[in-house]
Structures are given as C-alpha cells and as structure tokens.
Motif scaffolding. Structure first.
Motif, PDB file in Angstrom:
ATOM      1  N   LEU B  72      42.842  54.016  43.328  1.00  0.00           N
ATOM      2  CA  LEU B  72      43.737  54.986  42.691  1.00  0.00           C
ATOM      3  C   LEU B  72      45.107  54.366  42.411  1.00  0.00           C
ATOM      4  O   LEU B  72      45.684  54.567  41.337  1.00  0.00           O
ATOM      5  N   LYS B  73      45.619  53.598  43.370  1.00  0.00           N
ATOM      6  CA  LYS B  73      46.908  52.926  43.131  1.00  0.00           C
ATOM      7  C   LYS B  73      46.792  51.927  41.987  1.00  0.00           C
ATOM      8  O   LYS B  73      47.673  51.841  41.129  1.00  0.00           O
ATOM      9  N   HIS B  74      45.707  51.177  42.007  1.00  0.00           N
ATOM     10  CA  HIS B  74      45.438  50.227  40.931  1.00  0.00           C
ATOM     11  C   HIS B  74      45.416  50.929  39.575  1.00  0.00           C
ATOM     12  O   HIS B  74      46.054  50.490  38.617  1.00  0.00           O
ATOM     13  N   SER B  75      44.688  52.038  39.532  1.00  0.00           N
ATOM     14  CA  SER B  75      44.515  52.753  38.273  1.00  0.00           C
ATOM     15  C   SER B  75      45.856  53.270  37.734  1.00  0.00           C
ATOM     16  O   SER B  75      46.125  53.203  36.526  1.00  0.00           O
TER      17      SER B  75
ATOM     18  N   PHE C  36      40.279  45.522  38.211  1.00  0.00           N
ATOM     19  CA  PHE C  36      40.055  45.764  39.644  1.00  0.00           C
ATOM     20  C   PHE C  36      39.143  44.681  40.211  1.00  0.00           C
ATOM     21  O   PHE C  36      39.428  44.092  41.258  1.00  0.00           O
ATOM     22  N   LYS C  37      38.052  44.402  39.493  1.00  0.00           N
ATOM     23  CA  LYS C  37      37.117  43.371  39.943  1.00  0.00           C
ATOM     24  C   LYS C  37      37.790  41.997  40.012  1.00  0.00           C
ATOM     25  O   LYS C  37      37.550  41.224  40.928  1.00  0.00           O
ATOM     26  N   LYS C  38      38.625  41.677  39.002  1.00  0.00           N
ATOM     27  CA  LYS C  38      39.235  40.347  38.941  1.00  0.00           C
ATOM     28  C   LYS C  38      40.375  40.195  39.955  1.00  0.00           C
ATOM     29  O   LYS C  38      40.624  39.106  40.447  1.00  0.00           O
ATOM     30  N   CYS C  39      41.082  41.277  40.268  1.00  0.00           N
ATOM     31  CA  CYS C  39      42.337  41.140  41.034  1.00  0.00           C
ATOM     32  C   CYS C  39      42.296  41.657  42.474  1.00  0.00           C
ATOM     33  O   CYS C  39      43.095  41.208  43.301  1.00  0.00           O
ATOM     34  N   VAL C  40      41.448  42.617  42.769  1.00  0.00           N
ATOM     35  CA  VAL C  40      41.544  43.252  44.077  1.00  0.00           C
ATOM     36  C   VAL C  40      40.424  42.763  45.003  1.00  0.00           C
ATOM     37  O   VAL C  40      39.244  42.805  44.645  1.00  0.00           O
ATOM     38  N   ASP C  41      40.820  42.286  46.166  1.00  0.00           N
ATOM     39  CA  ASP C  41      39.886  41.804  47.181  1.00  0.00           C
ATOM     40  C   ASP C  41      38.975  42.950  47.628  1.00  0.00           C
ATOM     41  O   ASP C  41      39.439  43.971  48.132  1.00  0.00           O
ATOM     42  N   ASN C  42      37.643  42.766  47.473  1.00  0.00           N
ATOM     43  CA  ASN C  42      36.758  43.904  47.754  1.00  0.00           C
ATOM     44  C   ASN C  42      36.320  44.003  49.223  1.00  0.00           C
ATOM     45  O   ASN C  42      35.330  44.654  49.539  1.00  0.00           O
ATOM     46  N   ARG C  43      37.091  43.375  50.112  1.00  0.00           N
ATOM     47  CA  ARG C  43      36.814  43.627  51.529  1.00  0.00           C
ATOM     48  C   ARG C  43      37.682  44.765  52.069  1.00  0.00           C
ATOM     49  O   ARG C  43      37.443  45.286  53.138  1.00  0.00           O
ATOM     50  N   TYR C  44      38.686  45.128  51.319  1.00  0.00           N
ATOM     51  CA  TYR C  44      39.519  46.300  51.634  1.00  0.00           C
ATOM     52  C   TYR C  44      40.057  46.277  53.063  1.00  0.00           C
ATOM     53  O   TYR C  44      39.780  47.167  53.862  1.00  0.00           O
ATOM     54  N   GLU C  46      43.152  46.589  53.855  1.00  0.00           N
ATOM     55  CA  GLU C  46      44.257  47.553  53.948  1.00  0.00           C
ATOM     56  C   GLU C  46      44.196  48.473  52.746  1.00  0.00           C
ATOM     57  O   GLU C  46      43.465  48.209  51.798  1.00  0.00           O
ATOM     58  N   SER C  47      44.973  49.542  52.782  1.00  0.00           N
ATOM     59  CA  SER C  47      44.893  50.479  51.654  1.00  0.00           C
ATOM     60  C   SER C  47      46.030  50.296  50.647  1.00  0.00           C
ATOM     61  O   SER C  47      46.090  50.987  49.641  1.00  0.00           O
ATOM     62  N   GLU C  48      46.933  49.344  50.929  1.00  0.00           N
ATOM     63  CA  GLU C  48      47.981  49.034  49.954  1.00  0.00           C
ATOM     64  C   GLU C  48      47.574  47.846  49.081  1.00  0.00           C
ATOM     65  O   GLU C  48      46.853  46.959  49.543  1.00  0.00           O
ATOM     66  N   LEU C  49      48.056  47.836  47.851  1.00  0.00           N
ATOM     67  CA  LEU C  49      47.926  46.638  47.024  1.00  0.00           C
ATOM     68  C   LEU C  49      48.996  45.654  47.482  1.00  0.00           C
ATOM     69  O   LEU C  49      50.172  46.032  47.595  1.00  0.00           O
ATOM     70  N   ASN C  50      48.618  44.398  47.730  1.00  0.00           N
ATOM     71  CA  ASN C  50      49.665  43.451  48.121  1.00  0.00           C
ATOM     72  C   ASN C  50      50.337  42.818  46.891  1.00  0.00           C
ATOM     73  O   ASN C  50      49.922  43.066  45.754  1.00  0.00           O
ATOM     74  N   MET C  51      51.361  41.997  47.158  1.00  0.00           N
ATOM     75  CA  MET C  51      52.151  41.443  46.053  1.00  0.00           C
ATOM     76  C   MET C  51      51.306  40.627  45.077  1.00  0.00           C
ATOM     77  O   MET C  51      51.453  40.745  43.868  1.00  0.00           O
TER      78      MET C  51
END
Lengths: 82, 93, 82, 93, 82, 93
Positions: B72-75, C36-44, C46-51
C-alpha cells in the motif's frame, strides 16, 4: 422525482452488483490458479490427484481464505474496500 | 487510482457529465476490488509456502501484514510520482 | 437527424472514453506491480519501505514512463495506438 | 487482432449490423490499448534491471526498441499462421 | 409479444456474441504471449526474428491450436464449453 | 463458478430479477470461456517445450490430457471447500 430511483441510479446499483460478482469470480479464479501452482506436481504423471495433493489443496483454500479476511481487515473492514 | 488520471468533465453538458461520473465511479470500484484481489494473491504467494496446517501460522500472518502494508505504501508512492510526471507532461504541451 | 449525434454515436464516444480510462488504470496497475517486483524485497522483514527501496521506486516509475513514451513513438505517435 | 476473427455480419438486419460494428470497433480499441500496455510491461521487465539513474540508459533504450520491434513482427507472424489454421478448419466443416 | 425477440433477449444475444469475440481475442493474445516466451530470445541482440525463431513460432502456433482443440474435446465438444 | 457465489435474487422485483439473471448468465459464460483459455495456456506451457515438429507428440498429448483432467478435479475440489467456508461464514453472521 424523488421517490423512485432514476435510470442512472439503477445503472449504478446494477453496476455495483456486477462489479461485486466479478470480484468474487476473480477471487475464486486466482485462488484456484495459485493453489494449483502450490499443490499440484506439474509433471502430470497421472490424471488423478493423489492424497498429498488433495490435503494440500484443502489447506491451501483454507489459508487463502484467511489471508483474504486478514487483508480485508487491514484495509479497514471485513469486506473488500470501496 | 486517482480521479485526476481519468477525465476532464467540465466541458460536458450536465446529463453527459452525470453519466461520465457514474462510469468513473464504476471503474474505481472495479479497480479497488481488483487491487484487493491482486494484493491477496501476491501476499499469499510470497508468504505462504507450507501446507501442514489449515490455519495461518504466526510468522505467515506477520509476513502477510507487512507485505500488505508495504504494498500500500509502495502504491501510494508510485501514484505520487506518476502524477508528477503526468503534470510535467501536461504543462509541456 | 444529422445535426445532433445519434444514440449509437454517443455510445461510441462514451465507449472510447471508457476504454481510454481503462487503459490508464491498467498502465498504472502494471507499473505498480512491476516496480514492486523490481524494487521491494519480498521477504518482508519490516513493514516500512527503506531508503534504497524508495529511491528504486522513484527511478522505476520514471523509467517505466520513458519506456511507455518510447514504445508509443515506435508505434507511430506519442499517444497509445488506435 | 484481425476483423475476420470476429463475426460474420452479413446475415444481420441493418440496425443490428450497425450495433455489432460498434461493438467490434470497441473491442479492437480495447485490444490494441491492452496490447500496448503488455508490450510496455514485457520490454520494461526484460530490458530494465538497474535503478541507479532516473533516465533510460543507452543500452536499455536499444534493448526496448528491439524488444518492441521483435514483438510486433512476432505478433504479425502469429496472426498469419493463426488465420491459416482458422481458414483450414472453416473449409473442413 | 411472442414473435419478435424482447429487448432482454436481444441483450442476451449481443452479450453472447460479445463474450465469444472477447474469448477469441484472449485466445490469440495468450497464444502470442506464450509463443513469444517459448521461442524468442529475451536478450534482444537484434530487431529481426532469425530463422530458428521463425520456425519455432510457426510450430508453436500449430501446437497451441492442437492443444486448444484437444482440451475442447475433453470438455465435451469441439467448441469452447458453455 | 457456482451460482450460490453470486447473488440472492428473491428480494428483487420481477423485471430486475430477470435483468440480474441475464447478467449472471453473461458472467458465467465469460467465466467459463476464460477458464477454458487459461486451462489451454497452463497445460500448453507445462507440457509443450520442444518445437521440432508441427504436430503434438504422443507424450505431449498425454501430458496435456492429464493436466486438463487434474486441473478440472482440482477446480471442483477448490469450489467445494470454498463453498463450505462461505457457508460457515454466512451462518456465523
């Protein structure tokens, strides 16, 4: 003019019902595809589902259902977000 | 989905404006329902991999929560960046 | 009969507008899924996006936008092909 | 998408034929917009993998161009082969 | 009232025709995507399809067509299931 | 797709009920056509990997048959389990 719903209102009500049904069909289809990928061996050595596959499918559906409800709650309600 | 992405309604006659508004509302409903479905699918696929139990295990639940929050934050971030690019393109015209 | 648009013409105009909006929604959704697939680590973890994820997302959106325009040009116009 | 794939309109009354034509046009518009979207997604996914810059790098741009051109040629070839098979099936009936 | 089709019947007929056309377009698109993945090298070293790719595409379309018919038969008819 | 998944029509006036029925029928037709398409795609992708011949080889055909049969059995099982969960949720309300 105020008492019976206008043609446009009716359009809206039917449109909402249609979207909701599309949503349920899509949910079912995604769950079916995902659980097939997770549970069924894609070498297809036989045409029956074996015992391991069957119990995996049952648990997969159950877990998928839980995830659907969990995310529904996170989004602010037990129902899909509008 | 952001309303500004869709259509400029000011130039339309009243009846058409109304019909267009209904259409946009319908698209937004469909879009948020689809988003919900693909969020469930993505987080389920990434977080649930063992099927020894019927119910969600603690660490699976944690994973699903984080996945959904991150998505959701990403979106939202994608929406903001996309709007800026659209804005820039519009003012260049 | 010739001066105001017929019901069928209107259908066509609204249909076009609807398709165009569907297209933009789909573009946005595909971009969101892909970045999302290219940038976000899918092990999750934490719930914040890091820098690192945040700056990756910004660049991913920017590049996706460029690719959209580039392919639009290749197909004969800056706009999607009709 | 090829019009011949769709429907044989000759047997219909005039008003229905018109309505059917509008429907086919709408499907073709939607189809080409979707094709555009999936072409962008495919070529982006295959060609862009590093995010150290905001703008497309030279070799990424080259890759995207080739990807799009190849896909369009591919798509035309598939259309031709598919039409032949449909033709064959139709004459066998 | 009985001889000419009602508005609702007409809706149904047009709806059926629309679904059938959507189906054919989707079949074509899925086949195109799948054969692209199976036959075309995704490093894109040139913008032409080479001989190997071309013959792979032809065979892929032919086999896809056979699989479509085979599954149609399994589902109870040569046509898609209703 | 199961009709029970969709809507409760009893409370509607006759004309709306009819229109709703047509809508549900249309959704079911679209759903089964889409299911057919994704079944073909899945079994083709999993079973066909060599392109030295134009026609389907014996072991490819066997694979496709098993794949389709397995998927249909799977899909029925998912439908049954899903209906039970929906039932349970409905009676809890």
């Amino acid at each position: 003019m105020a008492s019976s719903p206008s043609a446009l209102d009716k359009e809206q009500i039917f449109g909402m019902a249609e979207k909701e049904m599309e949503y349920r069909v899509e949910l079912f289809n995604k769950m079916t595809q995902t659980c097939f990928k997770k549970c069924v061996d894609n070498r297809y050595k036989e045409s029956e589902l074996n015992m391991g596959e069957n119990s995996c499918i049952d648990r997969c559906v159950s877990k998928y259902w839980h995830v659907t409800n969990l995310i529904g709650q996170l989004l602010g309600s037990g129902r899909p977000p509008m | 989905m952001d309303k500004s992405m869709l259509a400029d309604l000011d130039s339309l006659p009243e009846a058409d404006k109304q019909r267009m508004t209904v259409m946009i509302d319908q698209l937004q409903i469909r879009d948020s329902l689809r988003m919900y479905n693909s969020l469930v699918e993505r987080c389920f696929s990434d977080c649930v991999d063992t099927f020894k139990h019927k119910s969600l295990q603690k660490q699976e639940e944690t994973c699903v929560r984080r996945c959904a929050e991150k998505f959701l934050k990403h979106s939202m971030r994608v929406g903001m960046r996309f709007a800026e690019l659209n804005q820039g393109a519009a003012t260049q015209d």
